[in-house]
Design a protein around this motif. Structure first.
Motif, PDB file in Angstrom:
ATOM      1  N   HIS A  50       0.828  -1.215   0.000  1.00 16.23           N
ATOM      2  CA  HIS A  50       0.000   0.000   0.000  1.00 16.23           C
ATOM      3  C   HIS A  50       0.859   1.260   0.000  1.00 16.23           C
ATOM      4  O   HIS A  50       0.381   2.337   0.333  1.00 16.23           O
ATOM      5  CB  HIS A  50      -0.934   0.002   1.212  1.00 16.23           C
ATOM      6  CG  HIS A  50      -2.116  -0.903   1.055  1.00 16.23           C
ATOM      7  ND1 HIS A  50      -3.005  -1.155   2.051  1.00 16.23           N
ATOM      8  CD2 HIS A  50      -2.562  -1.587  -0.035  1.00 16.23           C
ATOM      9  CE1 HIS A  50      -3.948  -1.983   1.612  1.00 16.23           C
ATOM     10  NE2 HIS A  50      -3.695  -2.262   0.365  1.00 16.23           N
TER      11      HIS A  50
ATOM     12  N   LYS B   7      -7.991   6.453  -1.068  1.00 20.00           N
ATOM     13  CA  LYS B   7      -8.813   5.737  -0.104  1.00 20.00           C
ATOM     14  C   LYS B   7      -9.928   5.056  -0.878  1.00 20.00           C
ATOM     15  O   LYS B   7     -10.671   5.718  -1.614  1.00 20.00           O
ATOM     16  CB  LYS B   7      -9.390   6.761   0.874  1.00 20.00           C
ATOM     17  CG  LYS B   7     -10.154   6.218   2.032  1.00 20.00           C
ATOM     18  CD  LYS B   7     -10.768   7.329   2.877  1.00 20.00           C
ATOM     19  CE  LYS B   7      -9.749   8.017   3.759  1.00 20.00           C
ATOM     20  NZ  LYS B   7     -10.303   8.344   5.109  1.00 20.00           N
ATOM     21  N   GLU B  10     -12.109  -1.876   0.315  1.00 23.56           N
ATOM     22  CA  GLU B  10     -11.262  -3.061   0.239  1.00 23.56           C
ATOM     23  C   GLU B  10     -11.811  -4.014  -0.820  1.00 23.56           C
ATOM     24  O   GLU B  10     -12.971  -3.947  -1.187  1.00 23.56           O
ATOM     25  CB  GLU B  10     -11.219  -3.751   1.612  1.00 23.56           C
ATOM     26  CG  GLU B  10     -12.571  -4.168   2.127  1.00 23.56           C
ATOM     27  CD  GLU B  10     -12.494  -4.725   3.554  1.00 23.56           C
ATOM     28  OE1 GLU B  10     -11.397  -4.809   4.112  1.00 23.56           O
ATOM     29  OE2 GLU B  10     -13.557  -5.058   4.104  1.00 23.56           O
ATOM     30  N   ARG B  12     -10.007  -4.702  -3.919  1.00 26.14           N
ATOM     31  CA  ARG B  12      -9.260  -4.677  -5.176  1.00 26.14           C
ATOM     32  C   ARG B  12      -8.138  -5.709  -5.115  1.00 26.14           C
ATOM     33  O   ARG B  12      -7.565  -5.962  -4.058  1.00 26.14           O
ATOM     34  CB  ARG B  12      -8.670  -3.292  -5.431  1.00 26.14           C
ATOM     35  CG  ARG B  12      -9.509  -2.456  -6.372  1.00 26.14           C
ATOM     36  CD  ARG B  12     -10.780  -1.988  -5.729  1.00 26.14           C
ATOM     37  NE  ARG B  12     -11.584  -1.141  -6.615  1.00 26.14           N
ATOM     38  CZ  ARG B  12     -12.445  -0.248  -6.187  1.00 26.14           C
ATOM     39  NH1 ARG B  12     -12.624  -0.069  -4.885  1.00 26.14           N
ATOM     40  NH2 ARG B  12     -13.147   0.465  -7.051  1.00 26.14           N
ATOM     41  N   LYS B  17      -4.143  -2.864  -7.800  1.00 28.91           N
ATOM     42  CA  LYS B  17      -3.424  -1.859  -7.003  1.00 28.91           C
ATOM     43  C   LYS B  17      -2.088  -1.499  -7.658  1.00 28.91           C
ATOM     44  O   LYS B  17      -1.689  -0.333  -7.656  1.00 28.91           O
ATOM     45  CB  LYS B  17      -3.212  -2.370  -5.577  1.00 28.91           C
ATOM     46  CG  LYS B  17      -4.509  -2.422  -4.766  1.00 28.91           C
ATOM     47  CD  LYS B  17      -4.296  -2.979  -3.367  1.00 28.91           C
ATOM     48  CE  LYS B  17      -5.615  -3.005  -2.588  1.00 28.91           C
ATOM     49  NZ  LYS B  17      -5.479  -3.686  -1.272  1.00 28.91           N
ATOM     50  N   ILE B  43      -2.012   3.825  -0.389  1.00 30.61           N
ATOM     51  CA  ILE B  43      -3.360   3.272  -0.558  1.00 30.61           C
ATOM     52  C   ILE B  43      -3.943   3.018   0.830  1.00 30.61           C
ATOM     53  O   ILE B  43      -3.258   2.529   1.721  1.00 30.61           O
ATOM     54  CB  ILE B  43      -3.322   1.950  -1.356  1.00 30.61           C
ATOM     55  CG1 ILE B  43      -2.828   2.209  -2.780  1.00 30.61           C
ATOM     56  CG2 ILE B  43      -4.704   1.292  -1.390  1.00 30.61           C
ATOM     57  CD1 ILE B  43      -2.667   0.942  -3.613  1.00 30.61           C
ATOM     58  N   GLU B  44      -5.197   3.388   1.011  1.00 29.24           N
ATOM     59  CA  GLU B  44      -5.889   3.081   2.269  1.00 29.24           C
ATOM     60  C   GLU B  44      -7.166   2.311   1.957  1.00 29.24           C
ATOM     61  O   GLU B  44      -8.035   2.816   1.237  1.00 29.24           O
ATOM     62  CB  GLU B  44      -6.249   4.373   3.010  1.00 29.24           C
ATOM     63  CG  GLU B  44      -5.027   5.154   3.462  1.00 29.24           C
ATOM     64  CD  GLU B  44      -5.380   6.425   4.249  1.00 29.24           C
ATOM     65  OE1 GLU B  44      -4.467   7.158   4.632  1.00 29.24           O
ATOM     66  OE2 GLU B  44      -6.590   6.654   4.457  1.00 29.24           O
ATOM     67  N   ASP B  45      -7.281   1.115   2.479  1.00 26.83           N
ATOM     68  CA  ASP B  45      -8.491   0.313   2.292  1.00 26.83           C
ATOM     69  C   ASP B  45      -9.559   0.720   3.302  1.00 26.83           C
ATOM     70  O   ASP B  45      -9.269   0.892   4.483  1.00 26.83           O
ATOM     71  CB  ASP B  45      -8.170  -1.179   2.520  1.00 26.83           C
ATOM     72  CG  ASP B  45      -7.664  -1.869   1.271  1.00 26.83           C
ATOM     73  OD1 ASP B  45      -7.777  -1.298   0.171  1.00 26.83           O
ATOM     74  OD2 ASP B  45      -7.175  -3.011   1.389  1.00 26.83           O
ATOM     75  N   GLN B  47     -13.217  -0.410   5.072  1.00 26.08           N
ATOM     76  CA  GLN B  47     -14.164  -1.501   5.282  1.00 26.08           C
ATOM     77  C   GLN B  47     -15.590  -0.999   5.042  1.00 26.08           C
ATOM     78  O   GLN B  47     -15.880   0.167   5.270  1.00 26.08           O
ATOM     79  CB  GLN B  47     -14.071  -2.015   6.706  1.00 26.08           C
ATOM     80  CG  GLN B  47     -12.702  -2.520   7.111  1.00 26.08           C
ATOM     81  CD  GLN B  47     -12.638  -2.828   8.596  1.00 26.08           C
ATOM     82  OE1 GLN B  47     -13.579  -3.362   9.177  1.00 26.08           O
ATOM     83  NE2 GLN B  47     -11.538  -2.494   9.216  1.00 26.08           N
TER      84      GLN B  47
ATOM     85  N   PRO C   2     -13.364   6.019  -5.502  1.00 23.27           N
ATOM     86  CA  PRO C   2     -12.363   6.339  -4.481  1.00 23.27           C
ATOM     87  C   PRO C   2     -12.196   7.845  -4.223  1.00 23.27           C
ATOM     88  O   PRO C   2     -12.629   8.654  -5.042  1.00 23.27           O
ATOM     89  CB  PRO C   2     -11.069   5.765  -5.077  1.00 23.27           C
ATOM     90  CG  PRO C   2     -11.482   4.815  -6.141  1.00 23.27           C
ATOM     91  CD  PRO C   2     -12.755   5.359  -6.665  1.00 23.27           C
ATOM     92  N   THR C  32      -9.310   0.732 -11.582  1.00 25.69           N
ATOM     93  CA  THR C  32     -10.110   0.167 -10.474  1.00 25.69           C
ATOM     94  C   THR C  32     -11.521  -0.207 -10.906  1.00 25.69           C
ATOM     95  O   THR C  32     -12.231  -0.896 -10.165  1.00 25.69           O
ATOM     96  CB  THR C  32     -10.265   1.179  -9.312  1.00 25.69           C
ATOM     97  OG1 THR C  32     -11.043   2.299  -9.776  1.00 25.69           O
ATOM     98  CG2 THR C  32      -8.924   1.649  -8.805  1.00 25.69           C
TER      99      THR C  32
END
Lengths: 61, 61, 61, 61, 61, 61
Positions: A50, B7, B10, B12, B17, B43-45, B47, C2, C32
């Motif tokens: 990431h 951001k 989640e 992918r 990525k 990158i920030e996943d 939830q 995103p 994406t």
């Protein structure tokens, strides 16, 4: 206040994180005059898939 | 520099990525004149229970 | 979604920022699968006295 | 828009998070005039070893 | 704690911001059980040329 | 890497900010083992009408 966020690669030990938070807090107190109990520190761990520099993730190098 | 944070939900794949990071870095280089090796991407996943639009979380829809 | 945040030194022109936002959005859509109208981009300008590498601010170099 | 990020210690229940997101969204709509479907809320959980006040992490107290 | 960041377009009045901060704080207290004096709110103003949806900045529409 | 963001009330002098950045960088290097030239620090100034504790902005107290 101040609020400090430290974003770094995952993998540091608890001992390193404890020392990091103590030392950064002292540095903030001594240079800004903030009172110690007001300084807040957040740690954010980054995963290697990431985080990219130059278009390439660490996990792809 | 520049520093880009993406951001997104989640789910992918690693392949998505990797491509995302490459293509976004190119877009930054071509439009800002920054040198490629200086561009940083995080990158920030997210939830589905931590993301809401219109007062409703994705996990509640 | 995103959500993309681009933090960079102040001084880019409006034309550069407009192109940056367009190109980054395209890069996100193509890699994406997000629909274009859902992609959000934030730009954050940094001042040279608020950005440091190696303990030295840009304004001090 | 607006975009609201709520950072808090992990451990809240799903029921609390659902109510939090609903109530905060209403508060934003009523005071800013934003339309409800445009309000976005992100929740970020903090771990006790990644949050410090006064130089001491919660996990060390 | 919790820490709430509200990012929105510039132009709201001081009266709106004061009410926003009060109401959001109440919403957080009532749903999470946090004590009121621990809730922190940050407001971040966005400029219209620094915010884009669908690849187009608000200032270009 | 690491990336450190320090958010604090506006009003610190340039001299304080220069010292803050130097000292925080040293604290990070000594506790994490990161090399000094990789440590990045961002400063973010907060306005008194954009920061609230307990539902009240500093500018309203």
């Amino acid at each position: 206040m101040p609020y400090v966020t430290i974003k770094m690669l995952e993998g540091r030990t608890e001992e390193q994180k404890r020392a990091l938070v103590e030392r950064v807090t002292e540095a903030v107190v001594e240079t800004t005059g903030a009172s110690k109990e007001k300084v807040v520190v957040f740690i954010e761990d980054m995963q290697r898939n990431h985080y990219a520099v130059g278009g390439k993730r660490l996990s792809d190098q």
